[in-house]
Design an enzyme around this catalytic site. Sequence first.
Site, PDB file in Angstrom:
ATOM      1  N   GLY A 205      35.561 -74.303 -80.364  1.00 38.22           N
ATOM      2  CA  GLY A 205      36.624 -74.623 -81.311  1.00 38.22           C
ATOM      3  C   GLY A 205      36.703 -73.592 -82.407  1.00 38.22           C
ATOM      4  O   GLY A 205      36.280 -72.438 -82.225  1.00 38.22           O
ATOM      5  N   ASN A 206      37.233 -73.979 -83.531  1.00 37.89           N
ATOM      6  CA  ASN A 206      37.347 -73.073 -84.670  1.00 37.89           C
ATOM      7  C   ASN A 206      37.178 -73.857 -85.964  1.00 37.89           C
ATOM      8  O   ASN A 206      36.973 -75.072 -85.943  1.00 37.89           O
ATOM      9  CB  ASN A 206      38.681 -72.318 -84.642  1.00 37.89           C
ATOM     10  CG  ASN A 206      39.866 -73.248 -84.527  1.00 37.89           C
ATOM     11  OD1 ASN A 206      40.071 -74.124 -85.370  1.00 37.89           O
ATOM     12  ND2 ASN A 206      40.656 -73.077 -83.464  1.00 37.89           N
ATOM     13  N   ARG A 207      37.289 -73.158 -87.094  1.00 39.52           N
ATOM     14  CA  ARG A 207      36.991 -73.754 -88.385  1.00 39.52           C
ATOM     15  C   ARG A 207      38.195 -74.396 -89.071  1.00 39.52           C
ATOM     16  O   ARG A 207      38.117 -74.773 -90.241  1.00 39.52           O
ATOM     17  CB  ARG A 207      36.408 -72.685 -89.325  1.00 39.52           C
ATOM     18  CG  ARG A 207      35.130 -72.028 -88.826  1.00 39.52           C
ATOM     19  CD  ARG A 207      34.667 -70.943 -89.798  1.00 39.52           C
ATOM     20  NE  ARG A 207      33.549 -70.187 -89.281  1.00 39.52           N
ATOM     21  CZ  ARG A 207      32.277 -70.513 -89.451  1.00 39.52           C
ATOM     22  NH1 ARG A 207      31.962 -71.601 -90.132  1.00 39.52           N
ATOM     23  NH2 ARG A 207      31.317 -69.767 -88.945  1.00 39.52           N
ATOM     24  N   ALA A 274      45.466 -74.009 -85.381  1.00 41.08           N
ATOM     25  CA  ALA A 274      44.605 -72.883 -85.002  1.00 41.08           C
ATOM     26  C   ALA A 274      44.129 -73.118 -83.570  1.00 41.08           C
ATOM     27  O   ALA A 274      43.315 -74.006 -83.312  1.00 41.08           O
ATOM     28  CB  ALA A 274      43.420 -72.770 -85.964  1.00 41.08           C
TER      29      ALA A 274
END
Length: 406
Positions: A205-207, A274
Amino acid sequence: MRIVLGVTGGIAAYKAALLLRLMTEDGHEVHVVPTDSALKFVGKPTWEALSGQPVYNDTFEAVEDVNHVLQGRRADVVVLAPATANSIAKAAAGLAEDLLGNILLTATVPVVMAPAMHTEMWENPATKANVATLRSRGVHVIEPAVGRLTGVDTGKGRFPDPEDIWAQTQQIVAQAQTGDQLAGRSVVISAGGTREALDPVRYLGNRSSGKQGVALAKAAAAQGAQVTLIAGAMDVQAPTHPNITVVRIESTRELLDAVLEHAQHQDALIMAAAVADFRPASATNEKIKKQDDASAPTIVLEQTEDVLRTSVEQRAAGQPLPRVIVGFAAETGDETTSPLEYGRAKLQRKGCEILVVNEVGVGKVFGQNDNDVTILFANGREELSVQGSKDVVAEAIIEQLAVALA
Protein backbone atom coordinates in the site's frame (compact mmCIF):
# COMPACT_ATOMS: atom_id res chain seq x y z
CA MET A 1 -17.53 42.57 6.53
CA ARG A 2 -19.50 42.44 9.78
CA ILE A 3 -18.66 39.41 11.91
CA VAL A 4 -20.21 38.03 15.08
CA LEU A 5 -17.54 36.08 16.99
CA GLY A 6 -19.14 33.82 19.58
CA VAL A 7 -16.76 32.60 22.28
CA THR A 8 -17.72 29.73 24.59
CA GLY A 9 -16.22 28.46 27.83
CA GLY A 10 -13.12 26.48 26.95
CA ILE A 11 -9.44 27.00 27.65
CA ALA A 12 -9.01 27.74 23.93
CA ALA A 13 -10.91 31.00 24.47
CA TYR A 14 -7.59 32.81 24.71
CA LYS A 15 -6.79 31.68 21.16
CA ALA A 16 -10.02 33.29 19.97
CA ALA A 17 -8.34 36.59 20.84
CA LEU A 18 -5.74 35.78 18.17
CA LEU A 19 -8.53 35.00 15.70
CA LEU A 20 -10.18 38.32 16.58
CA ARG A 21 -6.90 40.11 15.91
CA LEU A 22 -6.66 38.54 12.43
CA MET A 23 -10.19 39.67 11.62
CA THR A 24 -9.75 43.25 12.79
CA GLU A 25 -6.32 43.62 11.17
CA ASP A 26 -7.99 42.79 7.86
CA GLY A 27 -10.32 45.72 8.44
CA HIS A 28 -13.51 43.91 9.47
CA GLU A 29 -16.06 44.94 12.10
CA VAL A 30 -16.20 42.24 14.75
CA HIS A 31 -18.77 41.97 17.54
CA VAL A 32 -17.69 39.51 20.21
CA VAL A 33 -20.44 37.62 22.05
CA PRO A 34 -18.95 35.55 24.89
CA THR A 35 -20.85 33.19 27.14
CA ASP A 36 -20.68 33.55 30.92
CA SER A 37 -18.27 30.61 31.01
CA ALA A 38 -16.04 32.21 28.37
CA LEU A 39 -15.72 35.34 30.52
CA LYS A 40 -14.11 33.22 33.22
CA PHE A 41 -11.22 32.65 30.81
CA VAL A 42 -11.04 36.04 29.04
CA GLY A 43 -12.84 39.12 30.37
CA LYS A 44 -14.97 41.75 28.63
CA PRO A 45 -12.28 44.46 28.72
CA THR A 46 -10.00 42.30 26.57
CA TRP A 47 -12.69 41.64 23.98
CA GLU A 48 -13.72 45.29 23.85
CA ALA A 49 -10.13 46.51 23.57
CA LEU A 50 -9.30 44.11 20.74
CA SER A 51 -12.55 44.57 18.81
CA GLY A 52 -13.18 48.26 19.44
CA GLN A 53 -16.85 47.38 19.94
CA PRO A 54 -19.05 47.07 23.03
CA VAL A 55 -19.43 43.50 24.23
CA TYR A 56 -22.79 42.04 25.23
CA ASN A 57 -23.52 38.54 26.42
CA ASP A 58 -26.93 38.84 28.06
CA THR A 59 -30.20 38.72 26.13
CA PHE A 60 -31.52 41.58 28.27
CA GLU A 61 -28.73 43.98 27.33
CA ALA A 62 -29.46 46.56 24.60
CA VAL A 63 -33.04 45.31 24.41
CA GLU A 64 -34.14 48.57 22.79
CA ASP A 65 -32.17 47.51 19.70
CA VAL A 66 -33.63 43.97 19.77
CA ASN A 67 -29.99 42.93 19.99
CA HIS A 68 -30.68 39.18 20.17
CA VAL A 69 -32.28 39.29 16.70
CA LEU A 70 -30.46 42.05 14.85
CA GLN A 71 -26.95 40.74 15.59
CA GLY A 72 -27.59 37.59 13.56
CA ARG A 73 -29.44 39.46 10.80
CA ARG A 74 -26.87 42.20 10.30
CA ALA A 75 -23.81 39.97 10.27
CA ASP A 76 -22.16 38.56 7.17
CA VAL A 77 -21.00 35.51 9.13
CA VAL A 78 -21.28 34.10 12.64
CA VAL A 79 -18.17 32.31 13.93
CA LEU A 80 -18.25 30.17 17.07
CA ALA A 81 -14.69 29.73 18.29
CA PRO A 82 -14.03 27.81 20.36
CA ALA A 83 -17.12 25.63 20.05
CA THR A 84 -17.24 23.37 23.09
CA ALA A 85 -19.08 20.06 23.20
CA ASN A 86 -21.72 21.75 25.36
CA SER A 87 -22.24 24.67 22.96
CA ILE A 88 -22.45 22.29 19.99
CA ALA A 89 -25.09 20.23 21.82
CA LYS A 90 -27.11 23.36 22.64
CA ALA A 91 -26.95 24.59 19.06
CA ALA A 92 -28.04 21.20 17.71
CA ALA A 93 -30.99 21.21 20.12
CA GLY A 94 -31.91 24.79 19.20
CA LEU A 95 -31.55 26.11 22.75
CA ALA A 96 -31.47 29.88 23.27
CA GLU A 97 -30.43 30.27 26.91
CA ASP A 98 -28.28 33.36 26.36
CA LEU A 99 -27.53 36.03 23.77
CA LEU A 100 -25.25 33.76 21.73
CA GLY A 101 -27.90 31.03 21.55
CA ASN A 102 -30.47 33.56 20.30
CA ILE A 103 -28.07 34.83 17.65
CA LEU A 104 -27.42 31.31 16.37
CA LEU A 105 -31.17 30.73 16.05
CA THR A 106 -31.83 33.98 14.19
CA ALA A 107 -28.75 34.02 11.94
CA THR A 108 -29.57 33.87 8.23
CA VAL A 109 -25.91 34.00 7.22
CA PRO A 110 -23.18 31.33 7.18
CA VAL A 111 -22.35 29.89 10.60
CA VAL A 112 -18.85 28.53 11.19
CA MET A 113 -17.91 26.48 14.26
CA ALA A 114 -14.34 25.67 15.34
CA PRO A 115 -14.52 22.86 17.92
CA ALA A 116 -12.14 22.52 20.85
CA MET A 117 -12.50 19.74 23.40
CA HIS A 118 -10.90 16.57 24.71
CA THR A 119 -10.67 13.65 22.30
CA GLU A 120 -13.17 11.58 24.26
CA MET A 121 -15.72 14.36 23.98
CA TRP A 122 -15.18 14.82 20.23
CA GLU A 123 -15.45 11.08 19.61
CA ASN A 124 -18.48 10.58 21.87
CA PRO A 125 -21.50 9.35 19.88
CA ALA A 126 -23.58 12.25 21.20
CA THR A 127 -21.12 14.84 19.89
CA LYS A 128 -20.83 13.02 16.57
CA ALA A 129 -24.61 13.05 16.20
CA ASN A 130 -24.81 16.73 17.13
CA VAL A 131 -22.11 17.66 14.61
CA ALA A 132 -23.85 15.62 11.91
CA THR A 133 -27.13 17.39 12.70
CA LEU A 134 -25.56 20.84 12.46
CA ARG A 135 -23.78 20.00 9.21
CA SER A 136 -27.02 18.69 7.72
CA ARG A 137 -28.52 22.10 8.46
CA GLY A 138 -25.74 23.87 6.62
CA VAL A 139 -23.53 24.81 9.58
CA HIS A 140 -19.83 24.67 8.72
CA VAL A 141 -18.15 22.64 11.48
CA ILE A 142 -14.39 22.71 10.99
CA GLU A 143 -12.52 19.53 11.87
CA PRO A 144 -10.51 19.99 15.09
CA ALA A 145 -6.76 19.64 14.97
CA VAL A 146 -4.67 16.82 16.44
CA GLY A 147 -2.12 17.73 19.09
CA ARG A 148 -1.56 18.77 22.68
CA LEU A 149 -4.74 19.31 24.68
CA THR A 150 -5.28 20.63 28.20
CA GLY A 151 -2.91 19.01 30.69
CA VAL A 152 -0.84 16.13 29.38
CA ASP A 153 -3.45 14.79 26.95
CA THR A 154 -2.77 14.60 23.24
CA GLY A 155 -5.22 13.73 20.49
CA LYS A 156 -7.91 15.05 18.17
CA GLY A 157 -9.88 17.93 19.58
CA ARG A 158 -7.30 20.69 19.62
CA PHE A 159 -8.50 24.15 18.59
CA PRO A 160 -7.56 24.69 14.91
CA ASP A 161 -4.95 27.31 14.15
CA PRO A 162 -6.60 30.77 14.09
CA GLU A 163 -5.05 31.41 10.66
CA ASP A 164 -6.73 28.29 9.31
CA ILE A 165 -10.10 29.18 10.84
CA TRP A 166 -9.94 32.66 9.35
CA ALA A 167 -8.92 31.35 5.92
CA GLN A 168 -11.79 28.87 5.86
CA THR A 169 -14.24 31.48 7.10
CA GLN A 170 -13.32 33.85 4.28
CA GLN A 171 -13.75 31.02 1.75
CA ILE A 172 -17.18 30.17 3.17
CA VAL A 173 -18.35 33.78 3.04
CA ALA A 174 -17.07 34.13 -0.52
CA GLN A 175 -18.98 31.01 -1.53
CA ALA A 176 -22.16 32.32 0.08
CA GLN A 177 -21.84 35.63 -1.74
CA THR A 178 -21.18 34.10 -5.15
CA GLY A 179 -23.71 31.28 -4.80
CA ASP A 180 -23.26 27.53 -5.15
CA GLN A 181 -20.92 27.24 -8.12
CA LEU A 182 -21.60 23.51 -8.53
CA ALA A 183 -25.34 23.50 -7.95
CA GLY A 184 -26.91 20.87 -10.19
CA ARG A 185 -23.52 19.24 -10.87
CA SER A 186 -22.45 15.70 -9.99
CA VAL A 187 -18.86 14.92 -9.07
CA VAL A 188 -17.05 11.64 -8.39
CA ILE A 189 -14.00 11.90 -6.11
CA SER A 190 -11.60 9.14 -5.12
CA ALA A 191 -9.71 9.33 -1.82
CA GLY A 192 -7.27 7.38 0.32
CA GLY A 193 -4.91 4.62 -0.71
CA THR A 194 -5.39 1.28 -2.41
CA ARG A 195 -4.11 -1.96 -0.91
CA GLU A 196 -2.92 -5.00 -2.86
CA ALA A 197 -3.13 -8.33 -1.04
CA LEU A 198 0.03 -10.37 -0.59
CA ASP A 199 -1.62 -12.96 1.63
CA PRO A 200 -4.64 -12.85 3.99
CA VAL A 201 -2.65 -10.72 6.45
CA ARG A 202 -0.23 -8.54 4.46
CA TYR A 203 -0.62 -6.06 1.63
CA LEU A 204 1.27 -3.54 -0.46
CA GLY A 205 0.00 0.00 0.00
CA ASN A 206 1.04 3.58 0.54
CA ARG A 207 0.97 6.32 3.17
CA SER A 208 -2.14 8.16 1.95
CA SER A 209 -4.40 9.34 4.77
CA GLY A 210 -7.36 10.35 2.59
CA LYS A 211 -7.43 13.86 4.12
CA GLN A 212 -7.14 15.70 0.81
CA GLY A 213 -9.80 13.60 -0.90
CA VAL A 214 -12.21 14.07 1.99
CA ALA A 215 -11.54 17.82 1.97
CA LEU A 216 -12.35 17.87 -1.76
CA ALA A 217 -15.62 16.01 -1.18
CA LYS A 218 -16.63 18.51 1.52
CA ALA A 219 -15.68 21.48 -0.64
CA ALA A 220 -17.63 20.18 -3.64
CA ALA A 221 -20.68 19.41 -1.51
CA ALA A 222 -20.50 22.87 0.05
CA GLN A 223 -20.69 24.31 -3.46
CA GLY A 224 -23.92 22.41 -4.12
CA ALA A 225 -22.60 19.35 -5.98
CA GLN A 226 -23.87 15.83 -5.53
CA VAL A 227 -20.72 13.93 -4.62
CA THR A 228 -19.84 10.25 -4.87
CA LEU A 229 -16.77 9.62 -2.72
CA ILE A 230 -14.95 6.41 -3.65
CA ALA A 231 -12.93 5.75 -0.50
CA GLY A 232 -9.98 3.43 -0.12
CA ALA A 233 -7.92 3.03 3.04
CA MET A 234 -8.15 6.28 5.02
CA ASP A 235 -6.99 7.55 8.41
CA VAL A 236 -9.94 9.96 8.58
CA GLN A 237 -13.65 9.33 8.73
CA ALA A 238 -15.71 9.71 5.60
CA PRO A 239 -17.71 12.96 5.74
CA THR A 240 -21.33 12.97 6.81
CA HIS A 241 -23.19 15.28 4.46
CA PRO A 242 -26.54 14.93 2.69
CA ASN A 243 -24.85 15.61 -0.66
CA ILE A 244 -22.14 12.95 -0.23
CA THR A 245 -22.51 9.22 -0.96
CA VAL A 246 -19.61 6.97 0.06
CA VAL A 247 -18.51 3.88 -1.90
CA ARG A 248 -15.85 1.69 -0.26
CA ILE A 249 -13.06 -0.06 -2.20
CA GLU A 250 -9.75 -1.68 -1.30
CA SER A 251 -7.70 -2.66 -4.35
CA THR A 252 -6.78 -0.73 -7.48
CA ARG A 253 -8.90 -3.03 -9.62
CA GLU A 254 -11.88 -2.32 -7.34
CA LEU A 255 -11.16 1.40 -7.66
CA LEU A 256 -11.16 1.19 -11.46
CA ASP A 257 -14.42 -0.76 -11.50
CA ALA A 258 -16.04 1.72 -9.12
CA VAL A 259 -14.88 4.73 -11.16
CA LEU A 260 -16.11 3.30 -14.46
CA GLU A 261 -19.46 2.46 -12.85
CA HIS A 262 -20.18 5.56 -10.76
CA ALA A 263 -18.65 8.18 -13.06
CA GLN A 264 -21.05 7.34 -15.90
CA HIS A 265 -23.07 10.43 -16.89
CA GLN A 266 -21.39 12.58 -14.20
CA ASP A 267 -20.01 16.07 -14.72
CA ALA A 268 -16.53 15.66 -13.23
CA LEU A 269 -14.10 13.08 -11.89
CA ILE A 270 -11.36 13.94 -9.39
CA MET A 271 -8.78 11.19 -8.92
CA ALA A 272 -7.27 12.14 -5.55
CA ALA A 273 -6.71 8.54 -4.41
CA ALA A 274 -3.12 7.35 -4.07
CA VAL A 275 -2.99 4.21 -6.16
CA ALA A 276 -0.61 1.38 -5.36
CA ASP A 277 1.31 1.14 -8.64
CA PHE A 278 2.31 -2.49 -8.11
CA ARG A 279 0.77 -5.66 -6.72
CA PRO A 280 2.02 -9.21 -6.18
CA ALA A 281 1.68 -11.16 -9.40
CA SER A 282 0.06 -13.91 -7.36
CA ALA A 283 -1.46 -13.71 -3.90
CA THR A 284 -1.71 -16.73 -1.62
CA ASN A 285 -4.72 -17.74 0.44
CA GLU A 286 -2.48 -18.73 3.32
CA LYS A 287 -0.20 -16.56 5.41
CA ILE A 288 3.39 -16.69 4.20
CA LYS A 289 5.42 -18.25 7.02
CA LYS A 290 8.92 -17.38 8.14
CA GLN A 291 11.48 -20.04 7.33
CA ASP A 292 13.82 -21.61 9.90
CA ASP A 293 16.80 -20.86 7.69
CA ALA A 294 15.92 -17.12 7.79
CA SER A 295 15.47 -17.03 4.02
CA ALA A 296 12.96 -14.56 2.56
CA PRO A 297 10.44 -15.37 -0.14
CA THR A 298 10.81 -13.95 -3.64
CA ILE A 299 7.79 -11.81 -4.49
CA VAL A 300 7.16 -11.01 -8.15
CA LEU A 301 5.32 -7.75 -8.74
CA GLU A 302 3.18 -6.57 -11.63
CA GLN A 303 1.77 -3.17 -12.44
CA THR A 304 -1.74 -2.31 -11.34
CA GLU A 305 -4.35 -0.71 -13.57
CA ASP A 306 -3.85 2.94 -14.55
CA VAL A 307 -7.21 4.27 -13.39
CA LEU A 308 -6.69 7.85 -14.58
CA ARG A 309 -5.46 6.98 -18.06
CA THR A 310 -8.08 4.24 -18.49
CA SER A 311 -10.84 6.70 -17.61
CA VAL A 312 -9.57 9.16 -20.24
CA GLU A 313 -9.24 6.39 -22.83
CA GLN A 314 -12.71 4.98 -22.11
CA ARG A 315 -14.17 8.46 -22.52
CA ALA A 316 -12.38 8.88 -25.85
CA ALA A 317 -13.80 5.52 -26.91
CA GLY A 318 -17.35 6.82 -26.41
CA GLN A 319 -18.16 5.91 -22.82
CA PRO A 320 -20.33 8.58 -21.07
CA LEU A 321 -17.61 9.59 -18.62
CA PRO A 322 -17.09 13.15 -17.28
CA ARG A 323 -15.91 15.83 -19.66
CA VAL A 324 -13.65 17.24 -16.92
CA ILE A 325 -11.23 14.80 -15.32
CA VAL A 326 -8.82 15.97 -12.62
CA GLY A 327 -5.76 13.87 -11.85
CA PHE A 328 -3.24 14.02 -9.02
CA ALA A 329 0.49 13.54 -9.30
CA ALA A 330 2.28 12.75 -6.06
CA GLU A 331 5.90 13.09 -7.16
CA THR A 332 9.43 13.03 -5.83
CA GLY A 333 12.18 14.74 -7.75
CA ASP A 334 15.68 13.52 -8.56
CA GLU A 335 19.00 15.04 -9.58
CA THR A 336 17.81 15.94 -13.07
CA THR A 337 14.05 16.46 -12.83
CA SER A 338 11.85 18.34 -10.38
CA PRO A 339 8.45 17.08 -9.17
CA LEU A 340 6.76 19.83 -11.19
CA GLU A 341 8.57 18.78 -14.37
CA TYR A 342 7.44 15.20 -13.81
CA GLY A 343 3.92 16.55 -13.33
CA ARG A 344 3.94 18.47 -16.59
CA ALA A 345 5.02 15.34 -18.43
CA LYS A 346 2.32 13.33 -16.68
CA LEU A 347 -0.36 15.82 -17.74
CA GLN A 348 0.60 15.30 -21.39
CA ARG A 349 0.80 11.53 -20.96
CA LYS A 350 -2.48 11.03 -19.10
CA GLY A 351 -4.68 13.30 -21.19
CA CYS A 352 -6.78 14.72 -18.34
CA GLU A 353 -7.99 18.33 -18.26
CA ILE A 354 -6.43 19.31 -14.91
CA LEU A 355 -3.53 17.83 -12.95
CA VAL A 356 -2.69 18.67 -9.33
CA VAL A 357 1.01 18.18 -8.58
CA ASN A 358 2.54 17.91 -5.12
CA GLU A 359 5.89 16.76 -3.81
CA VAL A 360 5.62 13.84 -1.43
CA GLY A 361 8.01 12.12 0.93
CA VAL A 362 8.56 11.43 4.61
CA GLY A 363 6.85 14.25 6.51
CA LYS A 364 5.40 15.75 3.32
CA VAL A 365 1.71 15.69 2.30
CA PHE A 366 0.77 12.12 3.31
CA GLY A 367 -0.88 12.24 6.71
CA GLN A 368 -0.19 15.97 7.11
CA ASN A 369 -2.80 18.69 7.59
CA ASP A 370 -1.20 21.07 5.08
CA ASN A 371 -0.45 20.77 1.40
CA ASP A 372 1.49 22.66 -1.25
CA VAL A 373 0.31 22.05 -4.80
CA THR A 374 0.59 23.37 -8.32
CA ILE A 375 -2.50 23.07 -10.53
CA LEU A 376 -1.76 22.44 -14.21
CA PHE A 377 -4.25 22.90 -17.07
CA ALA A 378 -4.24 21.04 -20.38
CA ASN A 379 -5.78 24.01 -22.19
CA GLY A 380 -2.73 26.15 -21.53
CA ARG A 381 -4.10 28.24 -18.68
CA GLU A 382 -1.48 29.67 -16.36
CA GLU A 383 -0.32 27.30 -13.63
CA LEU A 384 -1.69 28.03 -10.17
CA SER A 385 0.22 27.44 -6.92
CA VAL A 386 -1.73 26.95 -3.68
CA GLN A 387 -0.37 26.48 -0.16
CA GLY A 388 -2.21 26.01 3.12
CA SER A 389 -4.41 23.54 4.91
CA LYS A 390 -5.87 20.73 2.85
CA ASP A 391 -9.27 22.40 3.22
CA VAL A 392 -7.88 25.58 1.69
CA VAL A 393 -6.24 23.61 -1.13
CA ALA A 394 -9.50 21.73 -1.73
CA GLU A 395 -11.44 24.98 -2.02
CA ALA A 396 -8.98 26.23 -4.65
CA ILE A 397 -9.21 23.01 -6.68
CA ILE A 398 -13.01 23.01 -6.58
CA GLU A 399 -13.04 26.64 -7.67
CA GLN A 400 -10.90 25.75 -10.68
CA LEU A 401 -13.17 22.78 -11.41
CA ALA A 402 -16.19 25.10 -11.40
CA VAL A 403 -14.42 27.38 -13.87
CA ALA A 404 -13.62 24.42 -16.14
CA LEU A 405 -17.21 23.16 -16.05
CA ALA A 406 -18.54 26.63 -16.82
